[in-house]
Design a protein around this motif. Structure first.
Motif, PDB file in Angstrom:
ATOM      1  N   SER A   5      -1.104   4.437  -1.213  1.00 27.77           N
ATOM      2  CA  SER A   5      -0.826   3.475  -0.867  1.00 27.77           C
ATOM      3  C   SER A   5      -2.204   3.491  -0.673  1.00 27.77           C
ATOM      4  N   ASP A   6      -2.698   2.303  -0.501  1.00 26.26           N
ATOM      5  CA  ASP A   6      -4.479   1.259  -0.641  1.00 26.26           C
ATOM      6  C   ASP A   6      -5.309   2.056   0.962  1.00 26.26           C
ATOM      7  N   ILE A   7      -4.226   2.367   1.742  1.00 26.15           N
ATOM      8  CA  ILE A   7      -5.078   2.230   3.281  1.00 26.15           C
ATOM      9  C   ILE A   7      -5.198   4.534   3.090  1.00 26.15           C
ATOM     10  N   GLY A   8      -4.200   4.360   2.389  1.00 24.90           N
ATOM     11  CA  GLY A   8      -3.909   6.445   2.378  1.00 24.90           C
ATOM     12  C   GLY A   8      -5.158   6.845   1.681  1.00 24.90           C
ATOM     13  N   ALA A  14       3.458  11.425  -1.184  1.00 23.33           N
ATOM     14  CA  ALA A  14       4.259  10.457  -1.912  1.00 23.33           C
ATOM     15  C   ALA A  14       5.511  10.218  -2.325  1.00 23.33           C
ATOM     16  N   ARG A  15       5.950   9.219  -2.938  1.00 21.58           N
ATOM     17  CA  ARG A  15       7.103   9.269  -3.558  1.00 21.58           C
ATOM     18  C   ARG A  15       6.744   9.734  -5.152  1.00 21.58           C
ATOM     19  N   LYS A  16       5.326   8.925  -5.393  1.00 20.62           N
ATOM     20  CA  LYS A  16       5.125   8.930  -6.849  1.00 20.62           C
ATOM     21  C   LYS A  16       4.436  10.030  -6.944  1.00 20.62           C
ATOM     22  N   ALA A  48      10.381   9.236   3.015  1.00 21.32           N
ATOM     23  CA  ALA A  48      10.236   8.863   4.490  1.00 21.32           C
ATOM     24  C   ALA A  48      11.813   9.593   4.888  1.00 21.32           C
ATOM     25  N   LEU A  49      12.492   8.801   3.611  1.00 21.85           N
ATOM     26  CA  LEU A  49      14.014   8.629   4.337  1.00 21.85           C
ATOM     27  C   LEU A  49      14.745   9.753   4.253  1.00 21.85           C
ATOM     28  N   LYS A  50      13.797  11.052   3.513  1.00 16.62           N
ATOM     29  CA  LYS A  50      14.908  11.868   3.140  1.00 16.62           C
ATOM     30  C   LYS A  50      14.901  12.913   4.547  1.00 16.62           C
ATOM     31  N   GLY A  90       4.521   2.569   5.212  1.00 17.25           N
ATOM     32  CA  GLY A  90       5.956   1.820   5.963  1.00 17.25           C
ATOM     33  C   GLY A  90       5.922   0.864   4.960  1.00 17.25           C
ATOM     34  N   VAL A  91       7.243   0.158   5.396  1.00 15.84           N
ATOM     35  CA  VAL A  91       7.521  -1.097   4.624  1.00 15.84           C
ATOM     36  C   VAL A  91       7.770  -2.403   5.498  1.00 15.84           C
ATOM     37  N   MET A  92       7.338  -3.568   5.105  1.00 13.94           N
ATOM     38  CA  MET A  92       8.161  -4.289   5.943  1.00 13.94           C
ATOM     39  C   MET A  92       8.571  -5.570   4.509  1.00 13.94           C
ATOM     40  N   SER A 124       0.314   2.802  12.971  1.00 17.57           N
ATOM     41  CA  SER A 124       1.291   1.325  13.674  1.00 17.57           C
ATOM     42  C   SER A 124       1.036   0.494  13.010  1.00 17.57           C
ATOM     43  N   SER A 125       0.723  -1.032  13.907  1.00 20.91           N
ATOM     44  CA  SER A 125       0.231  -1.771  14.025  1.00 20.91           C
ATOM     45  C   SER A 125       0.420  -2.736  15.316  1.00 20.91           C
ATOM     46  N   VAL A 126      -0.608  -4.264  15.352  1.00 21.71           N
ATOM     47  CA  VAL A 126      -0.365  -4.737  15.811  1.00 21.71           C
ATOM     48  C   VAL A 126       0.880  -5.865  16.293  1.00 21.71           C
ATOM     49  N   ILE A 178      11.901  -8.163  12.577  1.00 20.57           N
ATOM     50  CA  ILE A 178      12.204  -6.162  13.001  1.00 20.57           C
ATOM     51  C   ILE A 178      11.674  -5.475  12.650  1.00 20.57           C
ATOM     52  N   TYR A 179      10.197  -5.558  11.517  1.00 20.56           N
ATOM     53  CA  TYR A 179       9.831  -5.084  11.037  1.00 20.56           C
ATOM     54  C   TYR A 179       7.851  -5.142  12.343  1.00 20.56           C
ATOM     55  N   GLY A 180       8.164  -6.332  13.551  1.00 22.79           N
ATOM     56  CA  GLY A 180       7.403  -5.775  14.678  1.00 22.79           C
ATOM     57  C   GLY A 180       8.579  -4.692  15.596  1.00 22.79           C
ATOM     58  N   SER A 222      10.648  -2.758  14.785  1.00 25.23           N
ATOM     59  CA  SER A 222      10.367  -1.039  14.671  1.00 25.23           C
ATOM     60  C   SER A 222       8.664  -0.576  14.933  1.00 25.23           C
ATOM     61  N   LYS A 223       8.235  -0.828  15.012  1.00 20.54           N
ATOM     62  CA  LYS A 223       6.480  -0.523  15.058  1.00 20.54           C
ATOM     63  C   LYS A 223       6.266  -0.272  16.465  1.00 20.54           C
ATOM     64  N   ALA A 224       6.928  -1.542  17.150  1.00 17.58           N
ATOM     65  CA  ALA A 224       6.942  -1.391  18.387  1.00 17.58           C
ATOM     66  C   ALA A 224       7.614   0.067  19.064  1.00 17.58           C
ATOM     67  N   PRO A 249      -3.288  -1.554  13.109  1.00 14.61           N
ATOM     68  CA  PRO A 249      -4.622  -2.816  12.356  1.00 14.61           C
ATOM     69  C   PRO A 249      -4.232  -4.146  12.671  1.00 14.61           C
ATOM     70  N   GLY A 250      -4.763  -4.402  12.261  1.00 14.70           N
ATOM     71  CA  GLY A 250      -4.415  -6.186  12.419  1.00 14.70           C
ATOM     72  C   GLY A 250      -3.638  -6.499  10.937  1.00 14.70           C
ATOM     73  N   LEU A 251      -5.082  -6.870  10.420  1.00  7.33           N
ATOM     74  CA  LEU A 251      -4.767  -7.891   9.015  1.00  7.33           C
ATOM     75  C   LEU A 251      -5.192  -6.535   8.228  1.00  7.33           C
ATOM     76  N   TYR A 298      -6.993  -5.981   3.693  1.00  8.66           N
ATOM     77  CA  TYR A 298      -6.459  -6.042   2.368  1.00  8.66           C
ATOM     78  C   TYR A 298      -5.535  -4.901   1.443  1.00  8.66           C
ATOM     79  N   THR A 299      -4.851  -5.269   1.023  1.00  5.39           N
ATOM     80  CA  THR A 299      -3.823  -4.130   0.105  1.00  5.39           C
ATOM     81  C   THR A 299      -3.175  -5.089  -0.564  1.00  5.39           C
ATOM     82  N   ARG A 300      -1.769  -4.005  -1.115  1.00  7.40           N
ATOM     83  CA  ARG A 300      -0.720  -4.562  -2.071  1.00  7.40           C
ATOM     84  C   ARG A 300      -0.467  -5.114  -1.408  1.00  7.40           C
ATOM     85  N   ARG A 301       0.781  -5.149  -0.434  1.00  7.49           N
ATOM     86  CA  ARG A 301       1.460  -5.236   0.409  1.00  7.49           C
ATOM     87  C   ARG A 301       0.560  -6.872   0.143  1.00  7.49           C
TER      88      ARG A 301
HETATM   89  N1  LIG Z   1      -1.292  -4.362   5.114  1.00  9.61           N
HETATM   90  C1  LIG Z   1      -1.420  -4.606   6.672  1.00  9.61           C
HETATM   91  O1  LIG Z   1      -2.426  -5.114   6.785  1.00  9.61           O
HETATM   92  C2  LIG Z   1      -0.742  -4.416   7.268  1.00  9.61           C
HETATM   93  C3  LIG Z   1      -1.274  -4.400   8.961  1.00  9.61           C
HETATM   94  C4  LIG Z   1      -0.642  -3.465   9.903  1.00  9.61           C
HETATM   95  C5  LIG Z   1      -0.326  -2.347   9.931  1.00  9.61           C
HETATM   96  N2  LIG Z   1      -0.086  -1.893   7.986  1.00  9.61           N
HETATM   97  C6  LIG Z   1       0.374  -0.994   8.339  1.00  9.61           C
HETATM   98  O2  LIG Z   1      -0.414   0.400   7.481  1.00  9.61           O
HETATM   99  C7  LIG Z   1       0.620   1.171   6.509  1.00  9.61           C
HETATM  100  C8  LIG Z   1       0.281   0.797   4.940  1.00  9.61           C
HETATM  101  O3  LIG Z   1       0.062  -0.402   4.708  1.00  9.61           O
HETATM  102  P1  LIG Z   1       0.151  -0.710   3.074  1.00  9.61           P
HETATM  103  O4  LIG Z   1      -0.100  -2.811   3.283  1.00  9.61           O
HETATM  104  O5  LIG Z   1      -0.901  -0.375   2.683  1.00  9.61           O
HETATM  105  O6  LIG Z   1       1.124  -0.793   2.369  1.00  9.61           O
HETATM  106  P2  LIG Z   1       2.036  -0.814   0.917  1.00  9.61           P
HETATM  107  O7  LIG Z   1       1.022  -1.647   0.031  1.00  9.61           O
HETATM  108  O8  LIG Z   1       3.817  -1.491   1.204  1.00  9.61           O
HETATM  109  O9  LIG Z   1       2.377   0.332   1.471  1.00  9.61           O
HETATM  110  C9  LIG Z   1       3.021   1.895   2.159  1.00  9.61           C
HETATM  111  C10 LIG Z   1       3.000   2.370   1.306  1.00  9.61           C
HETATM  112  O10 LIG Z   1       4.170   3.237   2.121  1.00  9.61           O
HETATM  113  C11 LIG Z   1       4.911   4.057   1.347  1.00  9.61           C
HETATM  114  N3  LIG Z   1       6.568   4.158   0.921  1.00  9.61           N
HETATM  115  C12 LIG Z   1       7.350   3.046   1.623  1.00  9.61           C
HETATM  116  N4  LIG Z   1       8.339   3.703   1.573  1.00  9.61           N
HETATM  117  C13 LIG Z   1       8.359   5.490   1.249  1.00  9.61           C
HETATM  118  C14 LIG Z   1       8.970   6.130   1.797  1.00  9.61           C
HETATM  119  N5  LIG Z   1      10.478   5.795   1.569  1.00  9.61           N
HETATM  120  N6  LIG Z   1       8.767   7.397   1.724  1.00  9.61           N
HETATM  121  C15 LIG Z   1       7.293   7.680   1.470  1.00  9.61           C
HETATM  122  N7  LIG Z   1       6.856   7.113   1.040  1.00  9.61           N
HETATM  123  C16 LIG Z   1       6.949   5.728   1.373  1.00  9.61           C
HETATM  124  C17 LIG Z   1       4.608   3.143  -0.325  1.00  9.61           C
HETATM  125  O11 LIG Z   1       4.583   4.255  -1.329  1.00  9.61           O
HETATM  126  P3  LIG Z   1       5.422   3.672  -2.066  1.00  9.61           P
HETATM  127  O12 LIG Z   1       3.835   3.366  -3.456  1.00  9.61           O
HETATM  128  O13 LIG Z   1       5.940   5.372  -4.002  1.00  9.61           O
HETATM  129  O14 LIG Z   1       6.458   2.536  -2.529  1.00  9.61           O
HETATM  130  C18 LIG Z   1       3.843   2.973  -0.217  1.00  9.61           C
HETATM  131  O15 LIG Z   1       2.212   3.932  -0.136  1.00  9.61           O
HETATM  132  C19 LIG Z   1       2.058   0.565   7.038  1.00  9.61           C
HETATM  133  O16 LIG Z   1       2.554   1.365   7.668  1.00  9.61           O
HETATM  134  C20 LIG Z   1       2.328  -0.569   7.124  1.00  9.61           C
HETATM  135  O17 LIG Z   1       2.447  -0.903   7.723  1.00  9.61           O
HETATM  136  C21 LIG Z   1      -0.886  -2.313   7.419  1.00  9.61           C
END
Ligand SMILES: NC(=O)c1ccc[n+]([C@@H]2O[C@H](COP(=O)([O-])OP(=O)(O)OC[C@H]3O[C@@H](n4cnc5c(N)ncnc54)[C@H](OP(=O)(O)O)[C@@H]3O)[C@@H](O)[C@H]2O)c1
Length: 243
Positions: free
Chosen positions: A11-14, A32-34, A60-62, A85-87, A134-136, A147-149, A151-153, A178-180, A182-185
């Motif tokens: 992920s961009d944050i990772g 990670a998976r990839k 994470a699911l295995k 995480g998944v949203m 987690s998330s705000v 659902i997302y909220g 799961s984070k609670a 985190p609040g918001l 800028y990532t791929r998501r």
């Molecule tokens: N962006 C925001 O505004 C924001 C706000 C609050 C909290 N967050 C939290 O910050 C974290 C990162 O978010 P993001 O915005 O960077 O999201 P993202 O771009 O969707 O990245 C999510 C990451 O989770 C990985 N992932 C999903 N399912 C997985 C699984 N089963 N096993 C292993 N890895 C899995 C994805 O891996 P793949 O590359 O394999 O898909 C991806 O690297 C999340 O926990 C999110 O809830 C983000």
């Protein structure tokens, strides 16, 4: 130097967090998976920072693979960070149990599964740090993040409980909300700059808070006060509001 395990490293944050710790000379384990993307990231970090950086396949699911995954890590990380995480679209998740379940199973169950394993290891060796992203949105249930909220609670409650459980064994647990960001998501969303962090700002805040052994961190910091206001609205009013 200590080794940092980053789960959700593609992920961009990772990526930003890995770069921040590597720049401070920590060794890095990227999970990670990839695997193809992981290998490219490993090469990039090794070239830039001359630290020991390795790639590890993790889903994470295995759940039943998590024990063997952690067992194989050599050396064992001193710090474990969960970022995955998944949203998904909430309206879709509300009508489709498979989508809803995937969010809950990844964000909550998957995190609990791997962190229980890491925490038991740290408790045995009487040291270690766990950082959960987690998330705000976990601070108060809202229709738009049903659902997302939730799961984070649940994740917030787990991390708080884990912090309480591990404290006496010199294991520190930090919750990052985190609040918001800028990532791929969020790339398709028109996010307000003032309320939104870049992954680099996020990584900087996480690293500084880790060094200070903070318990709960909001990124950006003023989200703590935004959420205080939101949490203070009486339920009788809150249920009528559009969030
Ligand atoms: N962006 C925001 O505004 C924001 C706000 C609050 C909290 N967050 C939290 O910050 C974290 C990162 O978010 P993001 O915005 O960077 O999201 P993202 O771009 O969707 O990245 C999510 C990451 O989770 C990985 N992932 C999903 N399912 C997985 C699984 N089963 N096993 C292993 N890895 C899995 C994805 O891996 P793949 O590359 O394999 O898909 C991806 O690297 C999340 O926990 C999110 O809830 C983000």
């Amino acid at each position: 130097m200590e080794t940092i395990l980053i789960l959700g490293a593609t992920s961009d944050i990772g990526i930003a967090v890995a770069n921040k710790f590597a720049a401070q000379h920590y060794n890095i384990q990227l999970a990670a998976r990839k695997s193809a993307q992981l290998c490219a990231l490993v090469a990039d970090i090794q070239t830039r920072y001359q630290v020991n950086c390795t790639a590890h396949t993790f889903d994470a699911l295995k759940y039943y693979s998590h024990g063997a995954f952690f067992e194989k890590l050599n050396p064992k990380p001193g710090v474990t960070i969960t970022i995955f995480g998944v949203m998904d679209e909430e309206d879709v998740a509300f009508g489709d149990w498979e989508i809803a379940q995937r969010m809950i199973s990844t964000n909550y169950t998957g995190t609990v599964s791997i962190l229980n394993i890491a925490a038991r290891h740290y408790i045995r060796q009487k040291k270690g740090t766990i950082i959960g992203i987690s998330s705000v949105t976990g601070d108060r249930g809202r229709a738009s993040k049903l659902i997302y909220g939730s799961s984070k609670a649940a994740l917030n409650a787990y991390l708080s409980g884990l912090r309480n459980k591990c404290f006496k064994d010199n294991v520190h647990v930090m919750t990052v909300k985190p609040g918001l960001v800028y990532t791929r998501r969020t790339a398709h969303l028109p996010l307000p700059r003032l309320l939104t962090s870049t992954p680099t700002e996020f990584a900087e805040m996480l690293y500084c808070s880790f060094k200070k052994k903070k318990n709960v961190v909001y990124v950006k910091w003023f989200w703590r006060y935004i959420m205080l206001v939101i949490k203070s609205i009486p339920e009788s009013q809150f249920k009528k509001m559009k969030f």
